[in-house]
Design an enzyme around this catalytic site. Structure first.
Site, PDB file in Angstrom:
ATOM      1  CE  LYS A 676      -2.280   2.594   2.708  1.00  0.00           C
ATOM      2  NZ  LYS A 676      -2.008   3.969   2.018  1.00  0.00           N
ATOM      3  CD  GLU A 757      12.781   0.447   9.364  1.00  0.00           C
ATOM      4  OE1 GLU A 757      13.501   1.417   9.853  1.00  0.00           O
ATOM      5  OE2 GLU A 757      12.588  -0.480   8.919  1.00  0.00           O
ATOM      6  CB  CYS A 791      12.471   9.290   9.389  1.00  0.00           C
ATOM      7  SG  CYS A 791      13.020   8.139   8.455  1.00  0.00           S
ATOM      8  CD  GLU A 887       9.082  12.432  13.030  1.00  0.00           C
ATOM      9  OE1 GLU A 887       9.887  12.200  12.504  1.00  0.00           O
ATOM     10  OE2 GLU A 887       7.960  12.156  13.656  1.00  0.00           O
TER      11      GLU A 887
END
Ligand SMILES: Cc1cc2nc3c(=O)[nH]c(=O)nc-3n(C[C@H](O)[C@H](O)[C@H](O)COP(=O)(O)OP(=O)(O)OC[C@H]3O[C@@H](n4cnc5c(N)ncnc54)[C@H](O)[C@@H]3O)c2cc1C
Length: 1002
Positions: A676, A757, A791, A887
């Site tokens: 996906k 992750e 990231c 973040e």
């Protein structure tokens, strides 16, 4: 022996005779510098440590810092000098102030050997002295690497001042030879092009020229008025084409077309030097005015070789020293044969190279006053004197600058003087015979193995982390990055961008069981730089399609799991080849669909290729049964089975690489996959599906479902027939998947395995002795590259108090110089954020940040259309603030001040995440502490904290950054497998065992 060789030898011997009357003092045995050089040439490790110490010294403020560094650099020295050094260090500890001063004084003395003066006023003393020796000058302004437009403007201003000063002070000076003096103005300034524009990008020479030309024109204009000469120095290969283009463009302009006092450098160590020189000469002839070429071998040999090797590029330099020497001679001939249009300046200290130029000029009947020899200040003094005595024109390259910026220049000269392959060391230190030194380089070229390089030795010495040198991943050779320095690569990218744009609006289906499936709903994917542009549409899957995909995958799994490992590996290798064939097209789609800059987009495709090839290689290593132990009478082997149906949920920020990495890991291990792609990068997901279809993935083994995570993602995560989930994305979704997958549902046969992750709040610490040139460039890249949407991006910069002002001044100016814009233009560094939601979210965080910290910088010149967030820097940020903890995933950097390293480490580790972290320092002890104490999955020292390379930097974090898996690492595939052990008692089948058994029975 050829006539030219005989003449070279005759002239060479003549030079040596003259040289031997005045031996080179810097290679003598007396004095601090001389002893350092002697030690360095005898011991490679000492040399490396010594030059590192010289490099850091100027940035150390206190005597105690100097002593600490000295101690750290030389502590593990185990050679004949160790006791001497240890005694020195012990003494220094007792009186650090005095020792610090003493060392600084000595190293300054070393620097003064190579730096002609601290400022234009100071340098005149040297130039006057040289004039008496009939040696001319070209002055070069030393400086730190230019990281901002503020610094570039300062450099341009200094060039102007230098010109004025030199012209004023040399009024009345005449040509030393008094012949052909119109070709050789007294005032000669060497300009470093990269010091005039901080944003030079190899992919965009046009932009470099557009910015550099207006800065250079006033300098050239003034030089012309003053009757001075301007030389464009040549730097790294990345800037070579732009420098050449700039030179030709500027000196074709009507204002400068007739001006003969311009020169440029050709580096003979480059394989394409001959083509460049011939092009330059053709240009010169078309222009119709003389110009000068300074022919050198080149100052960046190690750098070019290392950088190209790291990126998988063709190495642009010759690899054998005699090849550079021979090329120098070939180019000498081309230059002298075209003397009617080009004036030659031979920049070498090598007597063979010099004698060759002399002999050839003589053969071609060129008067010795019509070309010149150029040598560096502080080097090869006796050779200069000999050349002057022989009636040749000599010019000295005279650097001017302060000690701190001068250190990297000093280290380059020290390396040159001590290089194993350098002429100066051979002649003056090792006393190689004149006959050997004058031999024809073409005859030396075959003995390739004799030319072990300095860098190879240095690398061996640098392996000091206790890591075994031969790691399994060493066998893997990474795919190459595209080198946008080549015009043909730039052109391919431009063409791809045009072609992709022409197909905007195309529709892509779902793929289930090898069939294209259309639904009555389409999802659109837009260009974040121009949201009214629709890149394409994908069919949207709902629950029925998700269910159908699970069934197809389960069916296909039965066969795929039993498909030989080799066949599965080959599928990945075919996919890599297709990715390679389509790499420019895919990169272009990345530029439009997710707003990546050219090189970032290419990096993503390269990483995808690497995942295919690396996992294929790894599967061949683990994919076969392995005996557990060798014991008689029994055979036990371990092997792996695939888990079943794997669901891959990928992010948009590495839209091909991460998706491809998770898919290939699942496929090569024998799982059937439902992938996906992320909604904002759905087109790239669809294209990756095309790649695998073309590569021949069997129906049902890989299925592509586009759709909303909240609908099909959630449904599939909970599905009892899905055995594993590989997810990369936000912490919020990741934790939900982790929790949900932990529940066992009716009909479920396996415990679900989750590879998860997530994000990071990555910190980079800047030590008080850090090399700021490196720190600023790498931090800016880590924080603002791909708009901070990696990231791994640096989002917290922790600066030690002592260094704070220096770092911040340069950092803010560097951020203000960044090019923000639509990344379909080649040199853009900062593009748009991914979509409207991200845009508003980041804006809100910035607004909130303004209430808790100081907005130190925010770019203003950004496009008004598209999701552009200006690069933003906050200062006075405290560890507990939102800016420090949450973040952001955007171009926002928070700067925190730390008292000392303890404080910095505490701040860095004070977060929920543990993904990447960085450290800039030149203190070996501090570096060791950081390696041990920074809590992050990937710790980077003295480099950017982004840009992990498959196999080289297995990537992934722990804490709230992930489950401790390492994508691109040797153990990653194990996550997709279940281990099995089969044990068989084979005593009965073994003849000797059988005999033994019977004996016992009796
Ligand atoms: C006045 C002057 C100006 C200069 N300006 C520039 C400039 O603008 N840009 C620039 O890049 N350089 C420049 N240089 C050149 C550079 O700084 C070195 O001084 C020069 O390369 C040393 O060459 P050499 O002929 O004196 O010595 P040599 O000892 O004969 O040659 C050393 C050179 O050989 C090459 N080499 C070493 N090992 C290998 C190998 N294994 N394979 C292939 N080649 C190898 C390297 O280029 C090395 O520097 C300049 C030099 C001078 C003298």
């Amino acid at each position: 022996m050829s006539a030219i060789q005989a003449e070279v030898e005759r002239r060479g011997m003549q030079i040596f005779d003259l040289v031997d009357r005045h031996p080179e003092s810097i290679f003598s045995k007396a004095g601090f510098y001389q002893r350092m050089m002697e030690f360095s040439m005898r011991d490679e490790h000492f040399k490396v440590q010594m030059f590192r110490f010289v490099d850091v010294l100027a940035s150390l403020r206190r005597g105690s810092d100097i002593v600490r560094h000295l101690d750290e650099y030389f502590a593990d020295m185990r050679n004949g000098y160790a006791p001497l050094i240890r005694t020195g260090v012990s003494l220094a500890r007792i009186v650090p102030i005095i020792s610090g001063k003493f060392l600084r004084w000595n190293v300054s003395g070393m620097a003064r050997q190579f730096i002609a003066g601290c400022n234009p006023g100071d340098v005149m003393k040297t130039l006057r002295k040289k004039r008496q020796q009939r040696i001319g000058f070209t002055v070069d302004l030393l400086g730190e690497a230019v990281v901002s437009e503020e610094e570039a403007a300062e450099y341009a201003e200094r060039c102007q001042e230098l010109l004025e000063h030199l012209a004023r002070e040399t009024r009345g000076w005449t040509d030393p030879l008094g012949k052909n003096s119109e070709l050789f103005p007294v005032v000669n300034v060497s300009v470093k092009i990269s010091a005039l524009y901080s944003q030079m990008n190899p992919a965009d020479p046009a932009d470099a020229i557009a910015h550099l030309a207006p800065k250079l024109r006033p300098i050239l204009r003034r030089a012309k008025e003053l009757g001075a000469f301007i030389n464009f120095d040549m730097e790294s290969y990345a800037h070579k084409n732009a420098t050449l283009e700039l030179f030709c463009a500027l000196f074709t302009e009507p204002e400068f077309r007739d001006w003969p006092h311009a020169g440029i450098v050709i580096q003979a160590y480059l394989r394409d030097a001959e083509t460049d020189l011939r092009d330059l000469i053709a240009w010169g002839r078309a222009r119709g005015t003389r110009f000068t070429v300074r022919l050198v071998k080149g100052a960046y040999w190690d750098y070019e070789k290392i950088k190209s090797t790291q990126n998988g590029w063709v190495i642009p330099v010759w690899l054998q020293k005699p090849e550079s020497d021979a090329n120098f001679e070939k180019l000498t001939r081309i230059l002298l044969e075209n003397e009617s249009i080009v004036t030659s300046a031979f920049g070498s200290h090598n007597v063979r190279s010099i004698a060759y130029a002399q002999a050839l000029a003589e053969e071609l009947g060129i008067d010795r006053s019509r070309f010149e020899f150029q040598l560096l200040y502080g080097m090869a003094g006796p050779i200069k004197r000999a050349l002057v005595d022989m009636g040749y024109r000599v010019r000295e390259y005279s650097p001017v600058g302060e000690l701190l910026p001068g250190m990297s220049y000093l280290v380059r000269r020290l390396l040159e003087n001590t290089s194993n392959e350098g002429f100066l060391r051979a002649k003056f230190s090792e006393h190689v015979s004149a006959a050997q030194l004058l031999s024809d380089p073409r005859e030396l070229m075959n003995g390739a193995d004799n030319f072990a390089t300095d860098s190879a030795a240095a690398t061996a010495n640098f392996s000091r982390n206790g890591a075994t040198p031969e790691m399994p991943c060493d066998a893997y050779k990474n795919a190459s990055l595209v080198n946008f320095v080549y015009p043909e690569c730039q052109e391919k990218m431009r063409t791809a961008l045009r072609e992709v744009r022409a197909h905007f609006g195309q529709k892509y289906p779902l793929v289930i069981d090898g069939k294209e499936i259309w639904t009555d709903k389409l999802l659109k994917s837009v260009n974040p730089s121009a949201p009214d542009e629709i890149v394409g549409y994908v069919a949207e899957a709902g629950i029925p399609e998700a269910e159908r995909a699970v069934k197809a995958a389960r069916r296909a799994f039965e066969t795929w799991a039993r498909t030989p490992v080799e066949e599965r590996c080959r599928l990945l290798e075919r996919a890599a080849a297709i990715l390679d064939r389509r790499r420019f097209e895919l990169s272009a789609v990345e530029v439009f669909e997710v707003g990546k800059a050219w090189s970032e987009a290419d990096g993503d495709i390269r990483e995808a290729m690497d995942f295919c090839l690396f996992y294929a290689q790894q599967m061949r290593l683990i994919g076969y049964p392995r005996l557990t132990q060798n014991v008689p009478g029994e055979e036990s082997y371990q092997h792996y089975w695939p888990r079943g149906v794997a669901l891959v949920i990928a992010p948009w920020n590495f839209p091909v690489a991460i998706l491809c990495g998770m898919v290939t890991a699942a496929l090569v291990t024998g799982n059937a996959v439902i992938m996906k792609p992320a909604e904002p990068s759905a087109i790239l997901g669809a294209l990756l599906m095309e790649v695998f279809q073309e590569a021949g993935v069997p129906p049902g083994v890989l299925n592509c479902l586009h759709g909303r995570g909240s609908v099909i993602g959630a449904y599939l995560v909970d599905h009892p027939d899905v055995e594993m989930i590989a997810f990369t994305g936000s912490r919020e979704v990741g934790l939900r998947i982790w929790e949900s997958a932990g529940k066992t549902r009716p009909g479920q046969r396996e415990l679900k395995r989750v590879v998860c992750e997530m994000g990071g709040k990555n910190a980079v610490i800047v030590d008080s002795d850090a090399d700021l040139d490196e720190t600023i460039v790498d931090t800016i890249y880590s924080a603002f590259g791909y708009q901070g949407q990696k990231c791994s991006a640096c989002s917290r910069l922790i600066v030690l108090e002592e260094n704070y002002e220096r770092v911040m001044h340069r950092l803010l100016a560097a951020a203000a110089s960044l090019r923000v814009g639509n990344p379909d233009q080649p040199g853009i560094t900062v593009g748009p954020v991914i979509d409207e939601t991200a845009y508003h979210r980041i804006q809100e965080i910035i607004e909130e940040g303004k209430t808790e910290a100081t907005l130190a910088f925010q770019a203003t010149n950004i496009p008004d259309k598209g999701y552009f967030i200006p690069p933003t820097i906050f200062t006075d940020v405290k560890p507990e603030m939102t800016l420090s903890q949450c973040e952001i995933f955007g171009p926002v950097l928070s700067v925190l001040k730390a008292r000392d390293l303890d404080d910095a480490i505490r701040i860095a580790n004070d977060t929920d995440y543990a993904l990447t972290a960085g450290f800039f320092s030149r203190s070996p002890a501090n570096i060791e502490r950081i390696k041990a104490e920074l809590v992050a999955g990937n710790v980077y020292v003295n480099r950017s904290c982004t840009g992990a390379v498959v196999g080289r930097h297995p990537f992934g974090g722990f804490k709230m950054s992930g489950g401790g898996t390492k994508a691109g690492g040797s153990d990653y595939l194990l996550n997709f497998l279940v281990p099995r052990v089969v044990t068989e008692n084979n005593v009965a089948a073994n003849f000797s065992g059988l005999r033994g058994k019977r004996t016992i029975d009796r």
